[in-house]
Design an enzyme around this catalytic site. Structure first.
Site, mmCIF file in Angstrom:
data_model
loop_
_atom_site.group_PDB
_atom_site.id
_atom_site.type_symbol
_atom_site.label_atom_id
_atom_site.label_comp_id
_atom_site.label_asym_id
_atom_site.label_seq_id
_atom_site.Cartn_x
_atom_site.Cartn_y
_atom_site.Cartn_z
ATOM 1 C CB ALA C 239 -0.920 -0.026 1.212
ATOM 2 C CG HIS C 240 -1.211 5.013 0.390
ATOM 3 N ND1 HIS C 240 -2.115 6.017 0.217
ATOM 4 C CD2 HIS C 240 -1.664 4.288 1.440
ATOM 5 C CE1 HIS C 240 -3.055 5.910 1.120
ATOM 6 N NE2 HIS C 240 -2.809 4.887 1.871
ATOM 7 C CG ASN C 241 2.978 7.265 1.722
ATOM 8 O OD1 ASN C 241 1.807 7.530 1.438
ATOM 9 N ND2 ASN C 241 3.980 7.963 1.270
#
Lengths: 343, 343, 343
Positions: C239-241
């Site tokens: 997922a993001h980051n």
């Protein structure tokens, strides 16, 4: 990737906020600790309040109570996180639509493509497909016979729509998503599996986002239905004839088995599974990696599984789990014995 | 999407059934409660018997005992669900094959494409590939060097076959499936991972269905093997050198780790995991979201995990799970004490 | 698929090994029990020692203690498995790069393609993309605006890179992988979800392998980061980051939720989940299908879940799991009572 810039006062207008401090041009956004000159930031969680005095952000979205603590300019709003979400879209990486059909795209003569839509290289669009105004059909996307794509919807690169899929307005379908493949339906003839043709379709509402490599199967006899405002993360599996209610959000790698109906305004965390033919009430919240194997009639939070623990300790507990029913019986016996002894 | 229509009497012949009532043209199919004139339906589950008197279906597949309850015509068969599966295929959304190679497909000069096969736009077919009679190779499919596709097999849009993959007859491979990517094999050199080349292939039998975005890795030294009649749902992961026996069916999002052998006629429900180097007996049934971490030598049903419950209650129980071994010891101590007290 | 052949004495040189016995030409590799003349094999696990006397392999990688037991020639090395991994790469199925751009590939005029790179049919490369020396860009790959592909990196067929993704040197990205799709970020406005534009990118280091149909989302404000030497199996969701440290290896179908930092030199087995905003220490090992829902500060092995058991027995135990907190209270009560009785 974006050249967008706008004055802080204009950004404030967009979110019904009040600019406190000097006006200036904003051309980017970042977190409080990483923002630099010319950038917008926000404070939505008290945990980050300590970063406020030292932020280099040009302007910060805050509630009224924190306005005085902002070292630069502030935009005062009721809900900074929501205001940030709205303004973030101005800085989206997506280029605006360049209407027209790329030379290497293959469009069937019977397909209807709105002239304001953009069809990228390598896209392949089948018989009787309809692509509406302001759509973006990305590189190497395949759209099967008779599919409908509503206004301002984006299909990113390498999306596949099977024949007969219908998608509403303002949706984003991410790369690798496959919508309308056959549901998993077979009858057993005593020796092996006989395929049941999947004659239904997939009907997706407006403002739906579908994550990368997510799959949504076509229905067996009627449609699989995704209501307006549903948000699906990556690698989700939606089986045939599932129905998902409005504004429900589902995180990555979750699977919903056939004919289950998920209510509206639910949240389902990642890697959860919901077995087939169930009904999940509106407003249900499921935590990560939960198996839901019976209907949920009352909204609320639900979970299954066990928590993480050191492997050696876990191994001992897992052995005891297998003996749990027996342990329970032993406690019952003890209670009887102790009761007798106490008499 | 289909213009198929056939007389009820002819449908009856196809499934060795007996038409009771008047003959008529059938052009679709539906459930008992939604069927309308001209449509075929079926009763296979006693639960739906109450829908029978009011169905608008033109003709209903039933067993002999329910024939009298059908308000319209009936086709009497031994197994209505199986008969329905067989007849459903007449109404499949897939168009029949249009032999030939689309102009934008790229076919290597050394590839052998049977003239009765259809190669759609954007398909890319590599050196020494063989595509057999009556195959359908969908838009933007990529077939790597030396791969073989058996008679009447369909690769839907955006499928990828790596070099050296072999697929049997009458298979359906759904969009986004990737067959023959490298198995996950590395040796550690004390600092990091050194790749082990994956020199095996993938061998898929006849009548296999592979779901959307499912991945089947090539073997390390010998092949990964999927036997005849296996049905794999969407987003399944089959690791290198796995072998899956005949007519086994696996539901969505399940993963089988390297070198494990799954028997024939097994069913594995969704989101289950089977760890590597195991043997699973023929006729084993695994329930949803089960982790199988040891071989199963005896057929039967197997499960792991815990059931769903309200989150607050679950949290308390999860804490107790971590203390389960200790709890078990305490019960043992109590038993000793109580025994002594009772003496 | 490979015509590679080399003398055993030269193979020995490549791995700092000593050839014991006669020299000969080696043109393939296999396991001890299946190897035939002209093939290389290895013994790295004492379990397979019994296969050594009867192997038909032309030459066997062994440690010094087993050299005498090899019926043919031996290459004596310190770590036969590692030596085998290194030599296996000589027999890889991948053909060597054929520099140039296939006629049906679409390359934007502003993209910079090194002349030593190979761009296959149907690949679509956007504005300002940079493809470095000796890269392989497979059929129907799509690379979005401004993405960077480092030296000697391979993107297999049907990979999608969104705009702004950066990939290092000597990486392999397998088919169907999607890198840089939007992270799953929304703010709730009281009625539904407002999208938060995902303005970060994805930064992937050198020597990274990404499995088939794996997805790595772009960051919200800063980048998602995959460090050097990370190995990701198929169908993983990042997922993001998220940040993943050096040389960490993650097996198939695992998901890492937003903003979590996984340390270096970790191994995470298949189908595990790590929830968002956690920190996982360097050198952590997670077993299959574990849910990690809190940070791990100390390296070691961790697990969750329950073991597989026959379904009927499991059902009884699951009922007891739901009563576990209550059972624990009952044991506590018994302990008090028994203590009183004993006094």
């Amino acid at each position: 990737m974006t050249d967008f810039a706008e004055k802080a006062s204009d950004l404030a207008l967009r979110v019904d906020g009040e600019l406190v401090g000097k006006d200036s041009l904003i051309s980017g956004m970042s977190t409080l600790d990483k923002a630099c000159a010319g950038q917008l930031s926000f404070l939505s969680n008290a945990k980050y309040q300590k970063q406020l005095p030292n932020t280099q952000a040009e302007v910060v979205l805050v509630t009224a109570e924190f306005a005085d603590l902002v070292p630069s300019s502030a935009i005062v709003v009721a809900n900074p996180y929501l205001a940030f979400a709205k303004l973030s879209q101005l800085f989206d990486w997506r280029a605006s639509i360049a209407p027209g059909i790329a030379p290497s795209a293959q469009i069937d003569a019977t397909a209807e493509i709105d002239p304001s839509a953009q069809i990228a290289d390598g896209a392949i669009i089948g018989r009787l497909v309809k692509v509406s105004a302001h759509c973006y059909i990305g590189p190497n996307v395949v759209i099967g016979e008779g599919a409908l794509v509503g206004k301002s919807t984006r299909l990113e690169a390498n999306v596949t729509l099977y024949p007969g899929v219908s998608i509403g307005k303002r949706c984003i379908i991410h790369s690798g998503a496959v919508i309308g493949a056959d549901g998993f339906g077979f009858a057993h003839d005593g020796q092996g599996w006989v395929k049941i043709a999947q004659a239904g379709g997939v009907s997706i509402g407006d403002d739906v986002e579908v994550g990368a490599n997510t799959t949504i199967d076509r229905g067996a006899l009627s449609d699989t239905v995704i209501a307006n405002g549903v948000k699906l993360d990556n690698q989700i599996q939606i089986a045939h004839n599932v129905e998902i209610g409005e504004a429900t959000a589902i995180a990555g790698c979750t699977a919903i088995a056939g004919s289950t109906r998920i209510g509206s305004h639910c949240t389902i965390a990642g890697m959860s599974g919901v077995t087939g033919h169930l009904e999940i009430a509106d407003g249900t919240h499921i935590t990560a990696m939960t198996l839901v194997s019976k209907s949920i009639k009352k909204s609320g939070a639900y979970s299954s599984g066990t928590g993480v623990e050191p492997h050696a300790q876990w191994k001992r507990n897992v052995v005891r789990f297998r003996q749990l029913d027996e342990l329970s019986q032993r406690v019952k016996n003890l209670e009887k014995l102790v009761k007798k002894l106490a008499e």
